[in-house]
Scaffold this motif. Structure first.
Motif, PDB file in Angstrom:
ATOM      1  N   PRO A 114      12.789  13.377  10.598  1.00 46.83           N
ATOM      2  CA  PRO A 114      14.446  13.588  10.124  1.00 46.83           C
ATOM      3  C   PRO A 114      14.959  11.963   9.766  1.00 46.83           C
ATOM      4  N   SER A 115      16.109  12.265   9.353  1.00 50.91           N
ATOM      5  CA  SER A 115      16.800  10.785   9.160  1.00 50.91           C
ATOM      6  C   SER A 115      17.161  10.029  10.279  1.00 50.91           C
ATOM      7  N   THR A 116      16.851   8.814  10.035  1.00 55.28           N
ATOM      8  CA  THR A 116      16.836   7.739  11.200  1.00 55.28           C
ATOM      9  C   THR A 116      17.630   6.646  11.266  1.00 55.28           C
ATOM     10  N   VAL A 117      18.306   6.189  12.069  1.00 58.74           N
ATOM     11  CA  VAL A 117      19.137   4.855  12.013  1.00 58.74           C
ATOM     12  C   VAL A 117      18.852   4.241  13.261  1.00 58.74           C
ATOM     13  N   VAL A 118      18.838   2.927  13.156  1.00 55.98           N
ATOM     14  CA  VAL A 118      18.381   2.066  14.379  1.00 55.98           C
ATOM     15  C   VAL A 118      19.511   0.807  14.201  1.00 55.98           C
ATOM     16  N   GLY A 119      20.148   0.670  15.388  1.00 50.42           N
ATOM     17  CA  GLY A 119      21.095  -0.369  15.328  1.00 50.42           C
ATOM     18  C   GLY A 119      21.040  -0.949  16.892  1.00 50.42           C
ATOM     19  N   ALA A 120      20.932  -2.317  16.497  1.00 47.04           N
ATOM     20  CA  ALA A 120      20.909  -3.454  17.750  1.00 47.04           C
ATOM     21  C   ALA A 120      22.008  -4.661  17.681  1.00 47.04           C
ATOM     22  N   GLY A 141      29.141   1.512  18.697  1.00 45.23           N
ATOM     23  CA  GLY A 141      29.711   2.368  18.739  1.00 45.23           C
ATOM     24  C   GLY A 141      30.401   3.106  17.285  1.00 45.23           C
ATOM     25  N   ARG A 142      30.789   1.899  16.848  1.00 48.39           N
ATOM     26  CA  ARG A 142      31.300   1.999  15.387  1.00 48.39           C
ATOM     27  C   ARG A 142      30.097   2.695  14.358  1.00 48.39           C
ATOM     28  N   VAL A 143      29.009   2.105  14.555  1.00 49.98           N
ATOM     29  CA  VAL A 143      27.903   2.549  13.756  1.00 49.98           C
ATOM     30  C   VAL A 143      27.520   3.950  14.159  1.00 49.98           C
ATOM     31  N   GLU A 144      27.201   4.194  15.262  1.00 44.15           N
ATOM     32  CA  GLU A 144      27.058   5.651  15.734  1.00 44.15           C
ATOM     33  C   GLU A 144      28.221   6.697  15.353  1.00 44.15           C
ATOM     34  N   HIS A 145      29.273   6.149  15.214  1.00 41.76           N
ATOM     35  CA  HIS A 145      30.373   7.352  14.739  1.00 41.76           C
ATOM     36  C   HIS A 145      30.160   7.328  13.198  1.00 41.76           C
ATOM     37  N   LEU A 146      29.973   6.388  12.582  1.00 41.36           N
ATOM     38  CA  LEU A 146      29.852   6.449  11.377  1.00 41.36           C
ATOM     39  C   LEU A 146      28.424   7.426  10.799  1.00 41.36           C
ATOM     40  N   VAL A 147      27.454   7.261  11.555  1.00 36.11           N
ATOM     41  CA  VAL A 147      26.311   8.262  11.297  1.00 36.11           C
ATOM     42  C   VAL A 147      26.633   9.568  11.670  1.00 36.11           C
ATOM     43  N   GLY A 148      27.189   9.740  12.840  1.00 39.01           N
ATOM     44  CA  GLY A 148      27.432  11.011  13.239  1.00 39.01           C
ATOM     45  C   GLY A 148      28.344  11.926  12.384  1.00 39.01           C
ATOM     46  N   ASP A 149      29.512  11.131  11.761  1.00 42.38           N
ATOM     47  CA  ASP A 149      30.231  11.661  10.462  1.00 42.38           C
ATOM     48  C   ASP A 149      29.397  12.100   9.376  1.00 42.38           C
ATOM     49  N   VAL A 150      28.315  11.625   9.058  1.00 45.45           N
ATOM     50  CA  VAL A 150      27.479  11.936   7.987  1.00 45.45           C
ATOM     51  C   VAL A 150      26.721  12.988   8.491  1.00 45.45           C
ATOM     52  N   ALA A 151      26.194  13.018   9.575  1.00 45.84           N
ATOM     53  CA  ALA A 151      25.287  14.185  10.131  1.00 45.84           C
ATOM     54  C   ALA A 151      26.289  15.425  10.542  1.00 45.84           C
ATOM     55  N   ALA A 152      27.552  15.223  10.601  1.00 46.46           N
ATOM     56  CA  ALA A 152      28.412  16.558  10.901  1.00 46.46           C
ATOM     57  C   ALA A 152      28.643  17.067   9.657  1.00 46.46           C
ATOM     58  N   ARG A 153      28.681  16.367   8.648  1.00 49.95           N
ATOM     59  CA  ARG A 153      28.999  16.684   7.145  1.00 49.95           C
ATOM     60  C   ARG A 153      27.830  17.648   6.904  1.00 49.95           C
ATOM     61  N   ARG A 154      26.673  16.952   6.938  1.00 50.74           N
ATOM     62  CA  ARG A 154      25.387  17.694   6.553  1.00 50.74           C
ATOM     63  C   ARG A 154      25.056  19.028   7.173  1.00 50.74           C
ATOM     64  N   SER A 155      25.352  19.192   8.428  1.00 50.78           N
ATOM     65  CA  SER A 155      25.346  20.390   9.400  1.00 50.78           C
ATOM     66  C   SER A 155      26.555  21.199   8.859  1.00 50.78           C
TER      67      SER A 155
END
Length: 893
Positions: A811-817, A879-893
């Motif tokens: 699946p789509s993957t995002v890694v942030g550190a 947390g900001r990165v996770e929120h933005l990725v989550g928004d995209v994931a929510a729109r896809r689903s």
């Protein structure tokens, strides 16, 4: 007629008429209010103003000049240039208007066969100042000019001054009618392209101040004598006599255009845009050649900045013509060959000149590479925002900080479909210029500020007795405070003091001023500084320690003997180091500047690369062998030409009188023009210890050294340091290199093993973090806050490793550190291909995270890095990165 022949005929004409031929002064102006010599009369200002008695009643010269006020217009018209030559004849209280007009008319209209220029008298027009009936009548009588060819004009056109406070006066200008193909009839008041000015005769009779504009100044009064100052534009006469259209096509300039045309594969005369660039190249190459020849080196301020700009504009113009290889090695020799008939020293000094110029081009080529990278990033960010205009602030930063030309920024922006906010760029440039002008005004010490000094100088020059004695009975000639003469100075005051004669050496020739005391009954003055604000006058800046000081008082001036011994050692040591550099490196290692004070010296010299430790040791040994030989040191006065004949070396940029002082050490081993104080034999220097070597500009290196007892103290400190290290490591001093080398090897091996352990730990951590990836509505997300001590490179490596383990497919993957090391947080984000297909961009995520951290960042879509200033917000940023990725994931689903 070649330009060199025009020059020869001018000087011969005036020499036959009783004028002393004076060599061109340096392009580096002795006037502190001017960067360069901007007119032929500048070297004669002290004689024209009456500050000094002229050594001859009449003089003639061909003066090298530089004007850069219109540098941006060079090439766009055929009338603007930076370097030019001004033929001049001067009278100091001798002949006046009649003589000036007679000599000029004779030379320009006499036939070429008889040694003149052969201009047709019927094509000559003149202008005079609007109320100068005398000049108009003289032109009618001497040249038989009709009234219609004698035109009257106002202050802007027919009153001449340098633009600074000083001498000025009405003038009469000589024009040549080039014919109807160049413009309408009616004389110079109608058209100055057809009617071309070739010679300005200035009737210098007034002293002016408070100069605000060409026609806005205050006349202080009449000069002590009526003088003549004329200026014939060599380049203009050349192109008229050579039958070409402009100054860029004369024999001293056009060969560079031809070579530039060949290199670029562009034909001169085909397009205006390319012609402008070729003219810029030809003008700037010649100007740079002459400036470096007179001792200017590229730098970021003053004269050096002007030279750097000229050289870089040349390279940039060649690039815009399509030639991207090294241009100066192809063009500078062509300019040298075109100029050497008039200035043969350019050929003999070309090794030094070319070394400096070529090094500057190499530096600029690297700058272009760096600037291109910065531009590309700015352009990418502009397009990511959906904008089409690059910020003017970005263009200004590229120009101001990185030396990136605005024309190149405009060109590259257009290639990427962008424009540049030129209004903002110009606003920022204007602000910068205003700051620079304000700073220059604050520092300026032009002629308007010299009146108090001039009054005291009128009583005669200040004899310097310090070559023979350190203590001199003398009298106070005058006291000055804040530019105003005062009768008395009280205890605690700091004032400027002028003596009838003095043993105190004024700072000059690289040597710092003397220290010491000036005393009288009940009065003691501490000498803080000694300068020569105007030629011939020595001014002491003093603090009144006790008592009071009266103008006219008898005093005893005493130089501190220990200070003077140290000063003599340092200055003689400078000569020794210079001789040693030339002995080891060759004659091209010429001094270009120096500074010395008791115990210390530094010397700048022409050289294009760093000196290795072995070479430094050779130079140091050659210097100390010269000292050990106990060479005799002598000082002899002789004519400047004789000094040149015997090979005496002159410091670039210095101005010398016709009678000079030559200091020799061991005869020709060291023979230099110098006014400083020296030891009597070289052994009295004691010791020279080189302490450093560095670059101070393209093609210029600097060595520093301690001298005499300070050299011994420096070596004693090093000996103590070696002893301490030997004791710490429990070895003999001679064993230190081997022991330290072994320790360094052990440390490197330990660091290598540590790095291996860290990589293994990171790999294990990457596996663990990969296994613990979050599921955000079908997308995988990894967030990791690294421990303190993790570098940005390690962080990036970890993120890419995790992404690699999780793969590029579904699946789509995002890694942030992120890490908050030392208050400077760093965040790295990576995306796989599938995430990018869904519109998730690493650069956009990093930008959002970096804003949370109080900073900025960006980068490519697959991996990006940013930072900030608030390490406490690292968790929030992830947390900001996770929120933005989550928004995209929510729109896809």
């Amino acid at each position: 007629m070649e330009t060199a022949e025009i020059r020869r005929r001018f000087l011969d004409h005036f020499e036959r008429n009783g004028h002393t031929v004076v060599p061109s002064a340096s392009l580096i102006s002795p006037d502190p209010s001017l960067l360069f010599t901007v007119a032929g009369m500048v070297p004669f200002i002290p004689y024209l103003t009456g500050q000094q008695a002229a050594p001859y009643p009449r003089a003639t010269s061909v003066q090298k000049c530089i004007r850069t006020g219109d540098i941006d217009e060079v090439g766009k018209t055929t009338r603007h240039g930076t370097f030019f030559q001004m033929n001049g004849n001067f009278s100091f209280g001798d002949y006046f208007k009649e003589g000036a007009i007679s000599y000029a008319w004779d030379l320009i209209t006499r036939s070429q066969a008889d040694g003149g220029y052969g201009f047709d008298p019927a094509k000559i027009w003149v202008t005079v100042y609007h109320d100068d009936d005398e000049a108009a009548a003289l032109w009618k009588r001497i040249a038989d000019l009709p009234d219609e060819r004698i035109q009257r004009r106002g202050l802007i056109d027919n009153y001449w001054h340098t633009g600074q406070a000083g001498p000025g006066g009405p003038c009469s200008e000589i024009y040549v009618d080039r014919g109807p193909e160049y413009g309408p009839d009616g004389g110079p008041v109608v058209d100055e392209d057809r009617f071309l000015e070739i010679w300005n005769l200035v009737f210098m009779q007034e002293e002016i101040t408070d100069v605000k504009a060409k026609d806005d100044f205050v006349v202080v009064g009449e000069l002590p004598a009526k003088n003549i100052d004329t200026g014939m534009g060599m380049e203009r006469v050349s192109y008229l006599l050579q039958g070409v259209d402009n100054m860029y096509e004369i024999d001293q300039v056009y060969p560079v255009i031809e070579r530039a045309s060949d290199l670029a594969g562009k034909r001169y005369g085909k397009t205006h845009e390319d012609d402008v660039r070729m003219r810029v190249v030809a003008d700037h190459i010649r100007s740079s050649l002459m400036l470096i020849g007179d001792g200017v080196t590229p730098s970021n301020e003053g004269r050096g900045y002007v030279l750097r700009r000229l050289l870089r504009r040349s390279v940039r113009a060649m690039r815009l013509l399509g030639f991207e290889d090294r241009a100066l090695p192809e063009l500078l020799p062509v300019s040298r060959d075109a100029m050497k008939a008039a200035y043969p020293e350019l050929e003999s000094d070309f090794a030094r000149i070319s070394t400096i110029a070529y090094a500057e081009e190499d530096t600029f080529r690297k700058t272009l590479q760096t600037g291109t990278q910065i531009f590309d990033l700015a352009a990418d960010q502009t397009k990511q925002r959906g904008a089409v205009t690059l910020a003017g602030e970005t263009a200004f930063k590229l120009h101001d900080t990185y030396g990136f030309p605005i024309d190149l920024t405009l060109e590259m922006a257009a290639e990427q479909g962008l424009s540049v906010d030129q209004d903002e760029f110009r606003r920022l440039m204007t602000e910068q210029r205003e700051r620079a002008k304000a700073d220059a005004r604050a520092k300026k010490t032009g002629h308007a500020d010299m009146s108090a000094y001039r009054e005291l100088r009128d009583a005669g020059p200040t004899p310097f007795t310090g070559y023979e004695e350190l203590s001199t009975d003398t009298r106070v000639r005058g006291l000055i405070r804040d530019g105003v003469s005062i009768p008395v100075a009280q205890e605690g005051d700091i004032v400027e003091l002028i003596l009838d004669r003095t043993p105190f050496y004024a700072e000059s020739g690289g040597q710092d001023s003397d220290a010491g005391l000036i005393t009288a009954d009940g009065t003691e003055l501490e000498v803080l500084d000694v300068q020569r604000p105007i030629k011939g006058l020595i001014v002491h800046r003093v603090r009144v320690r006790k008592g009071e000081l009266l103008s006219g008082q008898e005093v005893l001036a005493q130089v501190d003997p220990e200070w003077r011994i140290g000063a003599c050692q340092a200055h003689s040591g400078t000569h020794v180091v210079h001789a040693a550099l030339r002995e080891v490196l060759g004659p091209q290692a010429l001094q270009s500047g120096s500074y010395n004070k008791p115990g210390y010296l530094r010397l700048d010299f022409a050289w294009g690369q760093s000196l290795g430790q072995e070479t430094r040791s050779e130079v140091e040994e050659a210097a100390n062998l010269g000292i050990r030989r106990n060479l005799p040191v002598s000082a002899t006065y002789m004519p400047l030409e004789k000094a040149k004949e015997i090979g005496a070396l002159a410091l670039f940029g210095e101005t010398y009188d016709e009678e000079v002082r030559v200091v020799e050490m061991g005869g020709e081993w060291s023979r230099e023009l110098c006014g400083g104080t020296h030891v009597q034999r070289s052994s009295q220097i004691g010791l020279v210890t080189l302490t450093g070597e560095s670059s101070v500009g393209a093609g210029t290196r600097r060595v520093e050294a301690f001298v005499g007892i300070e050299g011994f103290r420096y070596l004693a400190k090093e000996r103590t340091l070696v002893s301490q290290l030997a004791d710490t490591l429990n070895v003999q001093p001679e064993q230190l290199p081997e022991r330290v080398s072994r320790l360094v090897g052990q440390v490197r091996e330990a660091e290598k093993k540590l790095a291996q352990m860290q990589r293994a730990a990171a790999q294990a951590q990457a596996a663990e973090l990969s296994a613990g990836a979050k599921n955000l509505e079908g997308m995988r997300f990894v967030a990791h806050q690294a421990p303190s001590g993790t570098s940005a490179d390690d962080l990036r490596t970890l993120v890419l490793d995790i992404r690699g383990r999780l793969g590029e497919a579904e699946p789509s993957t995002v890694v942030g550190a992120a890490v908050g090391e030392n208050g400077r947080p760093v965040v790295v984000v990576a995306t796989n291909q599938r995430a990018r297909d869904h519109g998730i961009r690493a650069g956009e995520l990093v930008k959002a995270a970096a804003q949370t951290l109080g900073g900025g960042g960006g980068g490519k879509d697959d991996v990006a890095q940013g930072g900030g200033s608030d390490a406490s917000k690292v968790t929030d940023a992830l947390g900001r990165v996770e929120h933005l990725v989550g928004d995209v994931a929510a729109r896809r689903s």
